[in-house]
Design an enzyme around this catalytic site. Structure first.
Site, PDB file in Angstrom:
ATOM      1  N   LYS A  17       0.769  -1.151   0.017  1.00  0.00           N
ATOM      2  CA  LYS A  17       0.006  -0.057   0.014  1.00  0.00           C
ATOM      3  C   LYS A  17       0.865   1.317  -0.027  1.00  0.00           C
ATOM      4  CE  LYS A  17      -3.658  -1.958   2.929  1.00  0.00           C
ATOM      5  NZ  LYS A  17      -4.940  -1.854   2.014  1.00  0.00           N
ATOM      6  N   GLU A  32      -6.308  -9.529   0.719  1.00  0.00           N
ATOM      7  CA  GLU A  32      -5.821 -10.598   1.571  1.00  0.00           C
ATOM      8  C   GLU A  32      -7.103 -11.031   2.694  1.00  0.00           C
ATOM      9  OE1 GLU A  32      -6.376  -7.620   4.225  1.00  0.00           O
ATOM     10  OE2 GLU A  32      -5.413  -7.477   2.366  1.00  0.00           O
ATOM     11  N   ARG A  68     -10.278 -11.416   2.204  1.00  0.00           N
ATOM     12  CA  ARG A  68     -10.937 -12.611   1.847  1.00  0.00           C
ATOM     13  C   ARG A  68     -10.485 -13.893   1.862  1.00  0.00           C
ATOM     14  NH1 ARG A  68     -11.873  -9.550  -3.688  1.00  0.00           N
ATOM     15  NH2 ARG A  68     -11.723  -7.890  -2.195  1.00  0.00           N
TER      16      ARG A  68
END
Length: 465
Positions: free
Chosen positions: A247, A319, A321
């Site tokens: 990110k 990640e 899920r």
């Protein structure tokens, strides 16, 4: 803050005596009518306040008038927000004791008053050398059962907010497991080897990049001859760097909150015995960190979930899920009647609904609608999102059964369809709390930070069974 029930609110000695005023109407207090309305032309618009010193002529040092707005537009949500506004004003003037005396309200407002007061009096000052000011005692009249119920739920909310506000250096998978084990429930904590034996290839892949080991947590509240058996699952990513698809720094700053779903489950399970519901409740958390370490899972990897389905990794920042996939399989294999998961899952849900509502979807319309109704009654908002089969097209993979991300369009629904693949038997609802779990600025009764999203709705749902 201690809440004390009294019958005579008007004669109670306190720092601040709070009364309400509807727009263009007088109050029950003549001194307020004289000074606030007649002399200073206070109108009682919603959320406005008027502070009146009593100079020792009344039992309270000061009277605080809170505007309720137009009576025909007044709702339980507005009452809770007005209470919160009053508490914050009382804290601002360094009051320690507050008495509420509302009149002309056409509904039972006890629970909302207790929620509003506790939400507003919350701060997270654990790491401050100078602690924040708070109310010590709140005096109200009302039903004892309603007050006790709301106080327990407020306690669970505070617990949840505290854990979600903690830095990732504290709220590790190990710490979540230790908290779960402290509740006095039947609790199992599975380590990496245990999860490998159970075939949790999706969850374990996410954890590989971190030096902190994963902890799969199962708490169970039991009762003889339960009317229903449910599982609540909370996404437990204790810190989300995005993995190798890392990110930006600004997006990573609040990623300690990516375990807000897990914090909600812990909060609920911390008080579940106090309520003694006649249903079995299983609290499940697949806790880990998503980090870009040398063993991190990679884009293009193919993972095998607990139910045997294979997943191509399209993006390591999708990640949550993957961890939920194995948790859903585990819960479904327990043979429960219902599964409800909460997760800060998609930015797409936040884009769609902002910070005022969570998205909900599932495989059973009755369950979804009942959760929406329950949430609305206690002060939360859920908005049903569709799971059209067309969304599933973008999850197709050339090399596996599916991939972990789809199109950016309809992203929240696509994520829901992904999760649906891992529930075979139980009724299931998925609640995406990405927009409501953590606020980057104050909103209504909440300050910046964790909100305890899901606690009120799910506890009230459990108690209604």
């Amino acid at each position: 803050m201690e809440i004390k029930l009294i019958t005579d609110t008007k004669s109670q000695e306190c720092d601040v005596f709070v009364v309400n005023m509807y727009e263009s109407e007088k109050t029950t207090e003549e001194i307020v009518n004289k000074y606030a309305i007649e002399e200073d032309h206070f109108e009682g618009k919603f959320g406005t306040t008027y502070l009146l010193p009593t100079y020792g002529k009344q039992s309270a040092r000061k009277i605080l008038v809170i505007g309720f707005g137009k009576k025909e537009e007044f709702t339980p949500d507005k009452l809770r927000q007005a209470v919160a506004k009053s508490i914050k004003k009382a804290v601002q003037i360094e009051a320690k004791t507050v008495t509420f005396d509302f009149s002309g309200v056409d509904f039972d407002y006890t629970e909302q008053l207790v929620y509003g007061a506790n939400i507003a009096d919350y701060t997270f000052d654990k790491y401050k050398t100078k602690k924040d000011k708070k109310i010590e005692t709140l005096y109200i009249s009302g039903d004892l059962f309603a007050v006790e119920k709301a106080e327990k739920i407020a306690k669970a909310m505070k617990f949840t907010r505290d854990i979600a506000n903690e830095p990732a250096q504290y709220a590790t998978p190990q710490k979540l497991a230790e908290l779960a084990e402290s509740f006095g429930l039947e609790t199992k904590v599975y380590d990496r080897e245990d999860c490998e034996k159970m075939g949790m290839g999706a969850y374990l892949a996410v954890s590989r990049g971190s030096s902190r080991p994963p902890k799969f947590i199962h708490m169970k509240y039991s009762t003889p001859n339960p009317k229903k058996r449910i599982a609540i699952i909370g996404k437990g990513i204790c810190f989300d760097s995005g993995g190798l698809d890392i990110k930006p720094a600004s997006s990573m700053l609040t990623m300690k909150d990516d375990m807000s779903g897990a914090a909600c489950v812990l909060g609920i399970m911390s008080v579940i015995k106090d309520f003694n519901p006649e249903i079995e409740v299983n609290g499940i958390i697949a806790a880990c960190e998503n980090m870009p370490g040398c063993s991190a899972y990679k884009p293009g990897d193919i993972l095998t979930a607990k139910n045997g389905k294979t997943i191509e990794v399209d993006n390591t920042d999708a990640e949550g899920r993957l961890t939920l996939a194995d948790a859903l399989c585990y819960a479904d294999e327990l043979g429960v009647d219902e599964i409800i998961d909460l997760a800060t899952l998609t930015g797409a849900c936040m884009v769609a609904l902002g910070t005022v509502a969570a998205g909900i979807m599932g495989n059973n319309d009755t369950l979804v609608k009942e959760l929406i109704r329950t949430a609305e009654k206690c002060g939360e908002r859920y908005w049903e999102l569709p799971m059209y089969e067309e969304y599933k097209e973008s999850l197709k993979s050339e090399f596996a059964d599916m991939q972990n991300t789809g199109s950016r369009w309809g992203g929240a629904s696509t994520a829901g369809l992904f999760l649906k693949e891992f529930v075979k038997n139980a009724k299931w609802a998925h609640i995406d709390i990405a927009g409501v779990a953590y606020l980057d600025k104050p909103q209504n009764e909440f300050i910046k930070g964790a909100t305890g999203a899901g606690v009120r709705a799910l506890l009230n749902y459990i108690l209604a069974q």
